[in-house]
Design a protein around this motif. Structure first.
Motif, PDB file in Angstrom:
ATOM      1  N   GLY A   1      38.216  43.459  43.110  1.00  0.00           N
ATOM      2  CA  GLY A   1      37.354  43.461  41.979  1.00  0.00           C
ATOM      3  C   GLY A   1      37.343  42.797  41.207  1.00  0.00           C
ATOM      4  O   GLY A   1      38.156  42.071  41.327  1.00  0.00           O
ATOM      5  N   ALA A   2      36.774  42.458  40.367  1.00  0.00           N
ATOM      6  CA  ALA A   2      36.613  41.569  39.186  1.00  0.00           C
ATOM      7  C   ALA A   2      37.870  41.575  38.513  1.00  0.00           C
ATOM      8  O   ALA A   2      38.769  40.140  37.666  1.00  0.00           O
ATOM      9  N   SER A   3      38.211  42.540  38.542  1.00  0.00           N
ATOM     10  CA  SER A   3      39.723  42.642  37.894  1.00  0.00           C
ATOM     11  C   SER A   3      40.505  42.077  37.462  1.00  0.00           C
ATOM     12  O   SER A   3      41.872  41.272  36.715  1.00  0.00           O
TER      13      SER A   3
ATOM     14  N   PHE B   1      41.167  38.412  36.164  1.00  0.00           N
ATOM     15  CA  PHE B   1      42.051  38.759  35.550  1.00  0.00           C
ATOM     16  C   PHE B   1      42.777  37.750  35.516  1.00  0.00           C
ATOM     17  O   PHE B   1      43.724  36.824  34.377  1.00  0.00           O
TER      18      PHE B   1
ATOM     19  N   TRP C   1      33.800  42.143  28.557  1.00  0.00           N
ATOM     20  CA  TRP C   1      34.485  41.914  29.541  1.00  0.00           C
ATOM     21  C   TRP C   1      34.960  40.665  29.077  1.00  0.00           C
ATOM     22  O   TRP C   1      36.546  40.429  29.975  1.00  0.00           O
TER      23      TRP C   1
ATOM     24  N   THR D   1      28.078  42.307  31.020  1.00  0.00           N
ATOM     25  CA  THR D   1      27.296  43.789  31.689  1.00  0.00           C
ATOM     26  C   THR D   1      27.053  45.028  30.225  1.00  0.00           C
ATOM     27  O   THR D   1      26.051  45.607  30.010  1.00  0.00           O
TER      28      THR D   1
ATOM     29  N   ASP E   1      33.000  34.731  35.131  1.00  0.00           N
ATOM     30  CA  ASP E   1      32.793  35.654  35.863  1.00  0.00           C
ATOM     31  C   ASP E   1      31.449  36.079  35.966  1.00  0.00           C
ATOM     32  O   ASP E   1      30.800  36.486  34.456  1.00  0.00           O
TER      33      ASP E   1
ATOM     34  N   SER F   1      30.537  38.618  37.341  1.00  0.00           N
ATOM     35  CA  SER F   1      30.583  40.022  38.121  1.00  0.00           C
ATOM     36  C   SER F   1      28.622  40.219  38.139  1.00  0.00           C
ATOM     37  O   SER F   1      28.403  40.129  39.097  1.00  0.00           O
TER      38      SER F   1
ATOM     39  N   GLN G   1      29.705  45.366  43.003  1.00  0.00           N
ATOM     40  CA  GLN G   1      28.937  46.718  43.313  1.00  0.00           C
ATOM     41  C   GLN G   1      28.010  46.146  41.529  1.00  0.00           C
ATOM     42  O   GLN G   1      27.469  47.573  41.975  1.00  0.00           O
ATOM     43  N   LYS G   2      27.820  45.011  41.702  1.00  0.00           N
ATOM     44  CA  LYS G   2      26.742  44.810  40.766  1.00  0.00           C
ATOM     45  C   LYS G   2      25.261  44.388  42.398  1.00  0.00           C
ATOM     46  O   LYS G   2      24.481  44.688  41.838  1.00  0.00           O
TER      47      LYS G   2
HETATM   48  C1  LIG Z   1      31.636  45.467  36.695  1.00  0.00           C
HETATM   49  C2  LIG Z   1      32.898  43.978  35.800  1.00  0.00           C
HETATM   50  C3  LIG Z   1      33.833  43.873  35.525  1.00  0.00           C
HETATM   51  C4  LIG Z   1      35.063  44.734  36.640  1.00  0.00           C
HETATM   52  O1  LIG Z   1      34.888  44.888  37.897  1.00  0.00           O
HETATM   53  P1  LIG Z   1      35.637  45.781  38.929  1.00  0.00           P
HETATM   54  O2  LIG Z   1      35.209  45.197  39.839  1.00  0.00           O
HETATM   55  O3  LIG Z   1      35.518  46.789  38.479  1.00  0.00           O
HETATM   56  O4  LIG Z   1      37.231  44.938  38.533  1.00  0.00           O
HETATM   57  C5  LIG Z   1      34.524  42.619  34.707  1.00  0.00           C
HETATM   58  N1  LIG Z   1      32.992  41.789  35.061  1.00  0.00           N
HETATM   59  C6  LIG Z   1      31.771  42.309  34.172  1.00  0.00           C
HETATM   60  C7  LIG Z   1      31.314  41.157  34.154  1.00  0.00           C
HETATM   61  C8  LIG Z   1      31.403  43.276  34.990  1.00  0.00           C
HETATM   62  O5  LIG Z   1      30.615  42.891  35.179  1.00  0.00           O
END
Ligand SMILES: *Cc1c(COP(=O)(O)O)cnc(C)c1O
Length: 360
Positions: free
Chosen positions: A75-77, A80, A102, A152, A172, A174, A195-196
């Motif tokens: 994921g985005a995490s 980080f 975030w 978000t 980021d 996402s 997932q967005k």
């Molecule tokens: C949803 C989101 C994340 C986390 O994403 P994961 O895939 O759950 O790790 C990080 N940054 C932003 C801006 C997000 O919207």
């Protein structure tokens, strides 16, 4: 089939046409006699799916040739941590812009690896705006500048790309990637969880300028080194094959919609419709500075929070679901990513007007 208008912030709606296509191909992809889920990631069938997905993403986003596109997990995490692990090189510090929850998470993770300079922070006003370029106290020695173009949870979005000179800009994206055209060449790294606006969860996309590869220290785990994935076409280990395939179908769908210019116009119109109802009402409110309002996550509160429950119940009766705001912010949040049809926004607008008039 009863598809509701799902305003979830993520995992979020996917285009119905994409899911129908996946359904048709579920048991037998293109005469292969296999589901995509059952394919070897190194087989010729899957390789063709993976290659096409990358090609379509490059085309849709106009990604220059000197950028690698990686299809990763975590994921985005995970990014980080991967960002500082890979980009610090021999530098000791990185610049971070703090515009919300975030950003804060990215900052907390980076602090494990380097000294973090907060070059702008909008917490004083409750994260309801973005800093201007002039307010950014950038350090020329920073390894990179990190920011969150769209927060978000707060529904706050940058209306410009920060200028960082020779220091690579890391974003980021996402919750805003693919929502409109962007100039990829302004960035060192763009990353996004899927997932967005991309596809099902399980995937993260990283777009990285090639000269930023190969700076990770020896102790960096292979799986956390961008170079490992760049050198192996994101197949150092088994990738999230099905999510990657679904993302590819979404990229194809985006091309059919007219690409990101068309998507951007549609997304702006969808967001404007909601902000117009909010602004023309004494009942609904949105605290975000007009220029920093998100096109993707529209937050709003009701004049009387005691009515939140009946608002959500009334919305659900009209097939409008998952509108409750994040627990840290309260109120409502309508996430209206690419796959949310304009008809869903229109239905929400009609319900908001009706609910307000019933209070009078
Ligand atoms: C949803 C989101 C994340 C986390 O994403 P994961 O895939 O759950 O790790 C990080 N940054 C932003 C801006 C997000 O919207």
């Amino acid at each position: 089939m009863a598809r509701k208008f799902n305003f979830s912030a993520g995992p979020a709606m996917l285009p119905t046409a994409v899911m129908e296509r996946a359904q048709q191909e579920m048991l037998d992809w293109n005469g292969s006699g296999m589901s995509v889920m059952e394919m070897s990631h190194r087989g010729k069938e899957y390789m063709s799916i993976a290659t096409k997905a990358e090609k379509d993403l490059r085309e849709v986003m106009k990604i220059p040739d000197n950028y690698k596109v990686l299809f990763l997990q975590g994921g985005a995490s995970a990014q980080f941590a991967m960002v500082p692990l890979n980009l610090l090189g021999d530098k000791q510090s990185a610049d971070y812009i703090n515009t919300g929850i975030w950003s804060k998470k990215a900052i907390a993770e980076a602090k494990r690896y380097c000294s973090v300079n907060i070059v702008a922070d909008t917490s004083d006003n409750g994260f309801t705006t973005v800093p201007t370029q002039a307010e950014l106290k950038l350090n020329p020695d920073a390894a990179y500048v990190h920011y969150t173009p769209n927060e978000t949870i707060g529904g706050v979005e940058f209306d410009y790309i920060p200028e960082t000179g020779d220091v690579p800009l890391v974003a980021d994206m996402s919750s805003t990637i693919l929502s409109r055209p962007i100039d990829v060449s302004k960035f060192g790294v763009i990353y996004a969880g899927s997932q967005k606006n991309i596809g099902p969860a399980g995937l993260a996309i990283v777009i990285i300028r090639e000269d930023l590869l190969g700076k990770a220290s020896e102790s960096t785990p292979a799986m956390f080194n961008y170079k490992t994935h760049a050198d192996n076409g994101s197949m150092y280990n088994t990738p999230a094959t099905y999510s990657w395939y679904m993302a590819g179908l979404v990229f194809e769908w985006l091309k059919e919609q007219g690409g990101l210019t068309a998507m951007g116009a549609l997304n702006k119109r969808k967001a404007d419709k909601l902000y117009t109802v909010i602004d023309n009402s004494d009942f609904y409110a949105n605290p975000v500075s007009t220029h920093a309002r998100s096109w993707m996550n529209v937050t709003f509160t009701l004049a009387d929070p005691g009515l939140d429950t009946s608002f959500l119940a009334g919305a659900a009766e009209r097939e409008l679901i998952t509108l409750k705001g994040h627990r840290s912010v309260g109120g409502m949040r309508a996430s209206i990513y690419n796959a949310m049809p304009e008809a869903g926004v229109d239905a929400l607008v009609a319900f908001m007007r009706e609910f307000e008039s019933n209070q009078a």
